[in-house]
Design a protein around this motif. Structure first.
Motif, mmCIF file in Angstrom:
data_model
loop_
_atom_site.group_PDB
_atom_site.id
_atom_site.type_symbol
_atom_site.label_atom_id
_atom_site.label_comp_id
_atom_site.label_asym_id
_atom_site.label_seq_id
_atom_site.Cartn_x
_atom_site.Cartn_y
_atom_site.Cartn_z
ATOM 1 N N LEU A 9 19.911 46.216 23.925
ATOM 2 C CA LEU A 9 20.398 45.497 22.741
ATOM 3 C C LEU A 9 21.841 45.859 22.425
ATOM 4 O O LEU A 9 22.651 44.985 22.082
ATOM 5 C CB LEU A 9 19.509 45.796 21.533
ATOM 6 N N LEU A 10 22.158 47.128 22.521
ATOM 7 C CA LEU A 10 23.514 47.562 22.207
ATOM 8 C C LEU A 10 24.524 46.938 23.168
ATOM 9 O O LEU A 10 25.593 46.496 22.752
ATOM 10 C CB LEU A 10 23.603 49.095 22.266
ATOM 11 N N ARG A 11 24.178 46.865 24.432
ATOM 12 C CA ARG A 11 25.105 46.328 25.425
ATOM 13 C C ARG A 11 25.192 44.802 25.418
ATOM 14 O O ARG A 11 26.255 44.235 25.618
ATOM 15 C CB ARG A 11 24.684 46.758 26.833
ATOM 16 N N HIS A 12 24.045 44.145 25.218
ATOM 17 C CA HIS A 12 24.004 42.700 25.443
ATOM 18 C C HIS A 12 23.781 41.866 24.193
ATOM 19 O O HIS A 12 24.002 40.661 24.225
ATOM 20 C CB HIS A 12 22.906 42.369 26.465
ATOM 21 N N ARG A 13 23.318 42.478 23.132
ATOM 22 C CA ARG A 13 23.080 41.751 21.889
ATOM 23 C C ARG A 13 23.571 42.591 20.701
ATOM 24 O O ARG A 13 22.800 42.951 19.833
ATOM 25 C CB ARG A 13 21.587 41.452 21.705
ATOM 26 N N PRO A 14 24.870 42.911 20.672
ATOM 27 C CA PRO A 14 25.363 43.829 19.634
ATOM 28 C C PRO A 14 25.167 43.307 18.214
ATOM 29 O O PRO A 14 24.896 44.084 17.306
ATOM 30 C CB PRO A 14 26.836 44.008 19.973
ATOM 31 N N ALA A 15 25.277 41.997 18.000
ATOM 32 C CA ALA A 15 25.083 41.465 16.647
ATOM 33 C C ALA A 15 23.638 41.683 16.197
ATOM 34 O O ALA A 15 23.381 42.071 15.057
ATOM 35 C CB ALA A 15 25.440 39.981 16.603
ATOM 36 N N PHE A 16 22.694 41.443 17.099
ATOM 37 C CA PHE A 16 21.283 41.659 16.793
ATOM 38 C C PHE A 16 21.031 43.143 16.531
ATOM 39 O O PHE A 16 20.307 43.509 15.600
ATOM 40 C CB PHE A 16 20.417 41.168 17.958
ATOM 41 N N PHE A 17 21.652 43.996 17.335
ATOM 42 C CA PHE A 17 21.512 45.445 17.173
ATOM 43 C C PHE A 17 21.998 45.877 15.793
ATOM 44 O O PHE A 17 21.354 46.663 15.107
ATOM 45 C CB PHE A 17 22.295 46.162 18.279
ATOM 46 N N ARG A 18 23.154 45.335 15.358
ATOM 47 C CA ARG A 18 23.676 45.663 14.021
ATOM 48 C C ARG A 18 22.736 45.156 12.925
ATOM 49 O O ARG A 18 22.516 45.830 11.930
ATOM 50 C CB ARG A 18 25.079 45.082 13.838
#
Length: 142
Positions: free
Chosen positions: A47-56
């Motif tokens: 998630l951090l690498r590929h979906r940073p907005a979702f991670f936030r």
């Protein structure tokens, strides 16, 4: 440069990583079953690498959940403190009556106070547990 389009190269690495990272689960855990910790960290990394907005967004959601639980815990402490203050005043009145040789039943008052505190503790414990269950449900739905 080597004549390689960096955007295509990045896409290639992303595709490779997305196909390979689930296979990393096979390390650790029992007989081919990944440990919960390995799953968690692999998912976080992805998630951090590929979906940073979702991670936030998930981080913000978790922060709001923790804040809500802290508010319930503060409410619990405040309610218990207020009850103990009232019980202390009630006990002081009983002590003063006892000094005047008035009939008082201290043991029943103590038992009443203990049961009031137990009931209040149970109420707040239930409130906090129900909040955690609701949060877990909405988190899983998200």
């Amino acid at each position: 440069t080597f004549g390689v389009d960096s955007a295509r190269l990045g896409e290639g690495f992303l595709d490779l990583e997305e196909r390979i990272w689930p296979k990393l689960f096979k390390c650790g855990g029992r007989a081919g079953v990944p440990s919960r910790e390995a799953i968690f960290w692999c998912a976080c990394d992805f998630l951090l690498r590929h979906r940073p907005a979702f991670f936030r967004t998930i981080g913000t959601l978790e922060d709001s959940y923790l804040k809500a639980i802290r508010e319930k815990q503060v409410g619990r402490l405040s309610a218990i403190s207020e009850l103990q203050r009232c019980q202390s005043m009630e006990m002081e009145k009983v002590r003063q009556r006892a000094e005047k040789d008035e009939s008082t039943d201290v043991q029943s008052l103590v038992a009443q106070h203990v049961s009031e505190i137990d009931a209040l503790e149970l109420h707040w414990q239930t409130e906090i547990e129900q909040l955690k269950i609701r949060q877990k449900t909405t988190y899983c739905e998200y």
